[in-house]
Motif scaffolding. Structure first.
Motif, PDB file in Angstrom:
ATOM      1  N   SER A 538       0.767  -1.080   0.015  1.00 53.00           N
ATOM      2  CA  SER A 538      -0.082  -0.069  -0.008  1.00 53.00           C
ATOM      3  C   SER A 538       0.948   1.069   0.137  1.00 53.00           C
ATOM      4  CB  SER A 538      -1.074   0.059   1.354  1.00 53.00           C
ATOM      5  OG  SER A 538      -1.711  -1.197   1.189  1.00 53.00           O
ATOM      6  N   VAL A 539       1.984   1.309   0.803  1.00 53.95           N
ATOM      7  CA  VAL A 539       2.853   2.281   0.784  1.00 53.95           C
ATOM      8  C   VAL A 539       3.635   2.487  -0.368  1.00 53.95           C
ATOM      9  CG1 VAL A 539       4.805   3.133   1.859  1.00 53.95           C
ATOM     10  CG2 VAL A 539       3.254   2.013   3.475  1.00 53.95           C
ATOM     11  N   VAL A 540       3.862   1.418  -1.285  1.00 52.65           N
ATOM     12  CA  VAL A 540       4.656   1.488  -2.578  1.00 52.65           C
ATOM     13  C   VAL A 540       3.726   2.015  -3.730  1.00 52.65           C
ATOM     14  CG1 VAL A 540       5.536   0.110  -4.216  1.00 52.65           C
ATOM     15  CG2 VAL A 540       6.017  -0.442  -1.948  1.00 52.65           C
ATOM     16  N   ILE A 541       2.550   1.465  -3.469  1.00 55.58           N
ATOM     17  CA  ILE A 541       1.504   2.251  -4.406  1.00 55.58           C
ATOM     18  C   ILE A 541       1.429   3.686  -4.157  1.00 55.58           C
ATOM     19  CG2 ILE A 541      -1.092   1.932  -5.273  1.00 55.58           C
ATOM     20  CD1 ILE A 541      -0.794  -0.918  -4.595  1.00 55.58           C
ATOM     21  N   MET A 542       1.224   4.051  -3.080  1.00 57.28           N
ATOM     22  CA  MET A 542       1.019   5.456  -2.805  1.00 57.28           C
ATOM     23  C   MET A 542       2.080   6.355  -3.542  1.00 57.28           C
ATOM     24  SD  MET A 542       0.482   5.538   1.296  1.00 57.28           S
ATOM     25  CE  MET A 542       0.329   7.579   1.705  1.00 57.28           C
ATOM     26  N   PHE A 543       3.209   6.011  -3.454  1.00 61.79           N
ATOM     27  CA  PHE A 543       4.482   6.637  -4.154  1.00 61.79           C
ATOM     28  C   PHE A 543       4.357   6.356  -5.589  1.00 61.79           C
ATOM     29  CE2 PHE A 543       6.090   6.707   0.265  1.00 61.79           C
ATOM     30  CZ  PHE A 543       6.494   7.999   0.128  1.00 61.79           C
ATOM     31  N   LEU A 544       3.875   5.370  -6.102  1.00 60.82           N
ATOM     32  CA  LEU A 544       3.586   4.982  -7.530  1.00 60.82           C
ATOM     33  C   LEU A 544       2.702   6.024  -8.302  1.00 60.82           C
ATOM     34  CD1 LEU A 544       3.937   1.315  -7.884  1.00 60.82           C
ATOM     35  CD2 LEU A 544       5.581   2.904  -8.721  1.00 60.82           C
ATOM     36  N   LEU A 545       1.347   6.225  -7.303  1.00 59.04           N
ATOM     37  CA  LEU A 545       0.429   6.855  -7.998  1.00 59.04           C
ATOM     38  C   LEU A 545       0.873   8.390  -7.974  1.00 59.04           C
ATOM     39  CD1 LEU A 545      -2.833   5.621  -6.120  1.00 59.04           C
ATOM     40  CD2 LEU A 545      -1.794   4.915  -8.111  1.00 59.04           C
ATOM     41  N   THR A 546       1.248   9.205  -6.911  1.00 59.28           N
ATOM     42  CA  THR A 546       1.621  10.639  -6.900  1.00 59.28           C
ATOM     43  C   THR A 546       2.559  10.823  -5.824  1.00 59.28           C
ATOM     44  OG1 THR A 546      -0.520  10.875  -6.264  1.00 59.28           O
ATOM     45  CG2 THR A 546       0.334  11.957  -8.075  1.00 59.28           C
ATOM     46  N   TRP A 547       3.866  10.641  -5.998  1.00 61.13           N
ATOM     47  CA  TRP A 547       4.863  10.884  -4.973  1.00 61.13           C
ATOM     48  C   TRP A 547       4.721  12.067  -4.121  1.00 61.13           C
ATOM     49  CZ3 TRP A 547       7.891  15.141  -4.507  1.00 61.13           C
ATOM     50  CH2 TRP A 547       8.132  15.952  -5.726  1.00 61.13           C
ATOM     51  N   TRP A 548       4.301  13.069  -4.478  1.00 61.66           N
ATOM     52  CA  TRP A 548       4.207  14.301  -3.691  1.00 61.66           C
ATOM     53  C   TRP A 548       2.891  14.195  -2.858  1.00 61.66           C
ATOM     54  CZ3 TRP A 548      -0.391  16.952  -3.974  1.00 61.66           C
ATOM     55  CH2 TRP A 548      -1.292  16.872  -5.708  1.00 61.66           C
ATOM     56  N   ALA A 549       1.826  13.730  -3.304  1.00 64.30           N
ATOM     57  CA  ALA A 549       0.520  13.317  -2.376  1.00 64.30           C
ATOM     58  C   ALA A 549       0.920  12.430  -1.409  1.00 64.30           C
ATOM     59  CB  ALA A 549      -0.675  12.850  -3.365  1.00 64.30           C
ATOM     60  N   ALA A 550       1.909  11.550  -1.619  1.00 63.74           N
ATOM     61  CA  ALA A 550       2.009  10.406  -0.480  1.00 63.74           C
ATOM     62  C   ALA A 550       2.883  11.256   0.608  1.00 63.74           C
ATOM     63  CB  ALA A 550       2.833   9.250  -1.103  1.00 63.74           C
TER      64      ALA A 550
END
Length: 970
Positions: A538-550
């Motif tokens: 879930s954490v990896v996907i957060m950064f894959l989707l949009t790193w700044w939003a993560a």
């Protein structure tokens, strides 16, 4: 499940056990509405009631029942549990939903969204059917693992309102729970705006098609959006019943639109549809669309994954209204997992069917039809009589899967139904979020973790509706609708949802890995390692989707976490973080005893049963050490206590010499325990010192474990008096007691040299015991005769979790009456299921009150004969005079008064021999002898009679009458 049944009246005890007793049998109401350990449980007598000297009550005739509240377990007026608060009108019954209406439909509506209709066909064109299925299955893997974690957490005790926030905060503690609660409530409020704007855009596009805009494209979205969200607010405020009816309507609309699409794929294509690229099911179209064809800036696997993933979220919609479910522990796992299954099937079917029917490029012009096999025609459509070569080469085609977002509408039997489906999907998601946000926020406000938000915690009506929370959500949603451009905010929402998925998975993993006894989910199909993987991914996907939003999401979580850590709110939910910090302190403390002292390090100076074990030198009683070590290992404190009797001057050097050897012996045996000794003039005063002084801060024993005194008949009368006195001392200091008897005895010091060289202790041959061997498929039999707070159940449960005892079947026996056996069995089964211990085999013993066989009664009388005063029922003063200097002697009146209880021990022994002759272990509730009423020799005769001739180890357990089991989350 059975409602609270009042099994605990003194009349019932009299009928069950044949004598009037203050002790009560196990019952639901002793555990209801208690926060867990330390609560005495309504209606259960305290330790003082059971074993202190009875003060005569002038108002009553001589009877052992001194307090109606205590003896009945209920006030004389009648069952309070059933009647509710006395003198108050019963509150109206709130609306509660089952798993289909409350969870499955709600989750399916939240998972299905605009992406199903407008983006999935386009993703299929870009990635091909194979990679689209991979994208879908990857997304579903994350949501399924999270679904399993939610199921485990939500079945670990009674779930109240507050959904995701309640689950995380009660599992991981207020620090992480509070920050996620605030973020999750805010994300849901913004998601209302996002889904509403999705709906408003579709309406605006329809208006544009018919050239009838209200003002201009942007302001139209604002107007339609605000009107829509106001209508949705009205539905929500009308109450959960209306909201649920609206959700069912939306669900039916989506189902109809889906069936309409599937019917459309089978209907032969008209010339108009063929011009737009639809040719019904064709194998060569499927073959071409099976492989990817990347186009444009988003044309990459992770680019498309980031577009699709938000449509797999929404699995928490059911858990978020946990307070409005009939049985959250059943509804949340069943509904959430079924919703994930059916929505996954719908996504896979849609991508496979549309990929088999529609080509990637089509012009939409009827003039492009050609004869099959015409020269200069390229592409798949040529074989079907259409030439789309020109627009395909220029990449200017308006239709086809790769170019036309409304392909589903074009394929379907009746286009407007798909538009209705889009409306249903967007509005239902908006409505679900509009309900979730205030419910979660209300629970957070009531916990008062953050300042200034308590105002929104007030509930109204029979469902305690958070009307103030609804208004706040409405204001936030309208604020974001007025922006009318949510492309910058949408990634933050996805990240906030992923953040809570990561924490849910982590809290499931953390509770499992700390091995906390309170972690007993009745949902078994989860894995702690899968939960950890789910958290990491879930954490990896957060950064894959949009790193700044993560980074923004992490920044907010850390800020809120820091605030709660700084403020230290006054809450105690028995979270796994507390258990973890305890385990770490315990492991570090035990680790210190393995390190040799160095001058630089000179430092001399929600949790399991913490045991003070009277082992003497631990190597003398290896079975007792192994038994306690088995259920405390890596879980709770174990202290091996030794009393050195004699003058201090003489014994102190011995104490210093042997302590290290005993610690090394424990380490070699792989027992995680401390060794401590005291020098005292006699055994009892030494044990009193240990009971009062053992432990450090919160790491203090709460259970005294000791061996059974086999030689009580031949030992000096004073040592017998001291032994029973130690049990009374333990109860006086609010300790539970665990007394162990083995047929062959516990003390192996005869086999060894009693004064062996202390330094040779660690190297000596280790004695093997029953607790070190595999037990196979035997039984562990628990005789839960009296309600001691649950310790009699907890110790065998902890033992059964260990590998060597894991195959043993656990059976629970309780006393009952022959004419109400079914009723009593149902009540106990219901109570045990609420404790989530996994004990399913319950036996009621209706014959507990039968007379024992005469030869067994005679054996008991022979046992106490040497200890009788034979005073011929003289008055009290004469008896006291005769007993001067020998308090262990039994007067004729005491024999007579305790006759019924004595016969009960004889009868229980007959029952134990009938049922548990071949058990691996027998655990029984320890009978309590009242001070001043039961001489030590009579009490020992009870224990001897109760446990004699049994081959398996017998564990006589008595908790301190306070709950050690609970069916609540906090």
């Amino acid at each position: 499940s059975a409602q609270p049944t009042h099994l605990s009246g003194s009349t019932l005890c009299t009928r069950t056990f044949g004598y009037n007793t203050v002790d009560v049998v196990p019952a639901y109401e002793h555990y209801a509405n208690t926060k867990g350990v330390g609560d005495a449980g309504k209606g259960r007598p305290s330790l003082a009631d059971l074993h202190s000297i009875l003060k005569p009550d002038p108002g009553r005739l001589r009877t052992p029942v001194s307090d109606p509240q205590r003896s009945n377990g209920l006030p004389e007026a009648g069952p309070e549990e059933a009647a509710g608060e006395p003198g108050r009108a019963p509150a109206p019954e709130p609306v509660r939903f089952g798993w289909v209406k409350g969870v499955m439909i709600r989750c399916m509506l939240n998972i299905w969204g605009v992406i199903l209709y407008l983006r999935l066909p386009w993703i299929t064109a870009q990635a091909g059917i194979a990679l689209t299925w991979l994208i879908i299955l990857m997304s579903v893997t994350v949501t399924t693992i999270t679904g399993l974690s939610i199921s485990a957490i939500s079945t670990n005790g009674k779930v109240k309102s507050g959904g995701t926030y309640f689950l995380i905060s009660r599992s991981l503690g207020p620090e992480l729970g509070g920050s996620i609660g605030l973020i999750f409530a805010f994300a849901n409020a913004v998601a209302v705006a996002m889904h509403t704007v999705g709906f408003a855009e579709t309406v605006r596009d329809l208006l544009q098609e018919h050239n009838s805009l209200i003002v201009d494209p942007t302001n139209d979205i604002r107007i339609i959006g605000v009107v829509t969200v106001t209508v949705l607010l009205g539905i929500s405020l009308a109450g959960m019943e209306w909201e649920a009816k609206a959700q069912i309507l939306f669900f039916l609309v989506i189902l109809v639109s889906f069936i309409n699409y599937l019917v459309g794929t089978v209907i032969p294509a008209t010339a108009e549809k063929q011009a737009k690229g639809f040719f019904s099911y064709r194998a060569d179209i499927f073959a071409q669309n099976f492989v990817p064809s990347w186009r444009g800036p988003e044309g990459s696997f992770f680019g498309l994954f980031s577009i699709f993933f938000p449509s797999a979220t929404g699995i928490l919609a059911g858990a978020n209204i946990s307070g409005d479910l009939k049985d959250p522990a059943v509804a949340i796992p069943k509904g959430t997992l079924m919703a994930i299954f059916w929505t996954t099937v719908s996504y896979l079917v849609l991508s496979a069917t549309i990929g088999s029917c529609v080509v990637r490029d089509a012009s939409g012009s009827l003039n492009d039809s050609v004869a099959v096999g015409s020269p200069g025609c390229e592409g798949l459509a040529c074989g079907f009589g259409w030439n789309f070569t020109a627009c395909a080469q220029r990449q200017s085609c308006r239709y086809g899967l790769s170019n036309y977002y409304q392909s589903m509408s074009m394929v379907s039997g009746f286009g407007p139904l798909i538009t209705a489906g889009i409306f249903g999907a967007t509005l239902s998601s908006a409505l679900a979020c509009l309900v979730s946000a205030p419910k979660v926020f209300q629970c957070l406000c009531r916990d008062q973790l953050y300042p200034l938000i308590g105002f929104f915690g007030k509930g109204y009506g029979r469902n305690s509706e958070p009307i103030r929370g609804y208004m706040l959500t409405y204001v936030i949603a309208v604020g974001f609708i007025l922006i009318a451009e949510l492309n910058a905010i949408a990634p933050i929402i996805s990240n906030f949802f992923l953040c809570s998925y990561a924490l849910i998975n982590f809290s499931c993993f953390h509770a499992s890995i700390t091995n906390c006894p309170g972690w007993r989910p009745s949902f078994r199909y989860y894995s702690k390692w899968a939960a950890l993987f789910g958290a990491a991914i879930s954490v990896v996907i957060m950064f894959l989707l949009t790193w700044w939003a993560a980074l923004v999401a992490f920044g907010i979580v850390i800020f809120l976490l820091g605030y709660v850590l700084y403020k230290k709110p006054d809450v105690n939910w028995g979270s796994s973080m507390q258990a973890s910090s305890y385990n770490m302190a315990l492991n570090y403390s035990v680790g210190l005893s393995e390190v040799d002292e160095h001058i630089k390090n000179y430092r001399q100076g929600r949790l399991g049963p913490q045991c003070l074990v009277l082992t003497g030198p631990p190597n003398f009683r290896p079975a007792l050490v192994d038994f306690v070590g088995t259920f405390t290992k890596n879980l709770s404190l174990m202290l091996c206590g030794n009393v050195l009797i004699g003058p201090r001057k003489q014994k102190m050097p011995e104490s210093r010499l042997t302590a290290d050897g005993h610690t090394k012996w424990l380490m070699k045996r792989k027992i995680k325990a401390f060794y401590t000794d005291v020098v005292a003039e006699d055994l009892r005063s030494g044990v009193q010192m240990l009971i009062q002084a053992a432990g450090l801060g919160k790491m203090r024993p709460n259970i005294l474990a000791l061996g059974y005194k086999r030689n009580w008949r031949t030992a000096s009368p004073q040592s017998l008096e001291d032994y029973v006195g130690i049990l009374h001392d333990a109860f006086d200091f609010k300790y539970g007691v665990c007394l162990m008897r083995m047929k062959e005895g516990l003390n192996v010091s005869r086999v060894m040299q009693a004064h062996a060289d202390p330094t040779a202790l660690a190297s000596e041959q280790q004695a093997s015991t029953i607790f070190q061997s595999e037990q196979g498929k035997k039984t562990i039999d628990i005789y839960w005769l009296f309600d001691d707070g649950g310790l009699t159940l907890l110790i065998p449960y902890l033992l059964g979790r260990k590998k060597r005892w894991g195959k043993c079947k656990i059976r629970v026996f309780v006393g009952g009456q022959i004419n109400r056996m079914d009723e009593e069995r149902k009540a106990i089964v219901s109570l045990l299921s609420k404790f989530r211990l996994g004990f399913h085999e319950v036996h009621i013993l209706p014959d507990i009150n039968q007379k024992p066989r005469p030869e067994h009664v005679k054996r008991f009388e022979d046992l106490i004969a040497p200890f009788r005063l034979n005073d011929g029922f003289k008055d009290e003063a004469t008896v006291n005079e005769m007993r001067q200097g020998c308090p262990w002697k039994i007067s004729d009146e005491e024999v007579d008064k305790n006759r019924a209880k004595s016969l009960r021990q004889v009868r229980l022994n007959e029952i134990l021999l009938d049922y548990s002759r071949d058990a691996a272990l027998v655990a029984i509730t320890l009978p309590i002898g009242r001070k001043g009423r039961c001489p030590s020799s009579l009490y020992m005769a009870w224990l001897e009679t109760l446990s004699q001739d049994l081959r398996p180890p017998v564990i006589l357990t008595r908790g301190n009458q306070e709950n050690v089991l609970t069916f609540y989350c906090q």
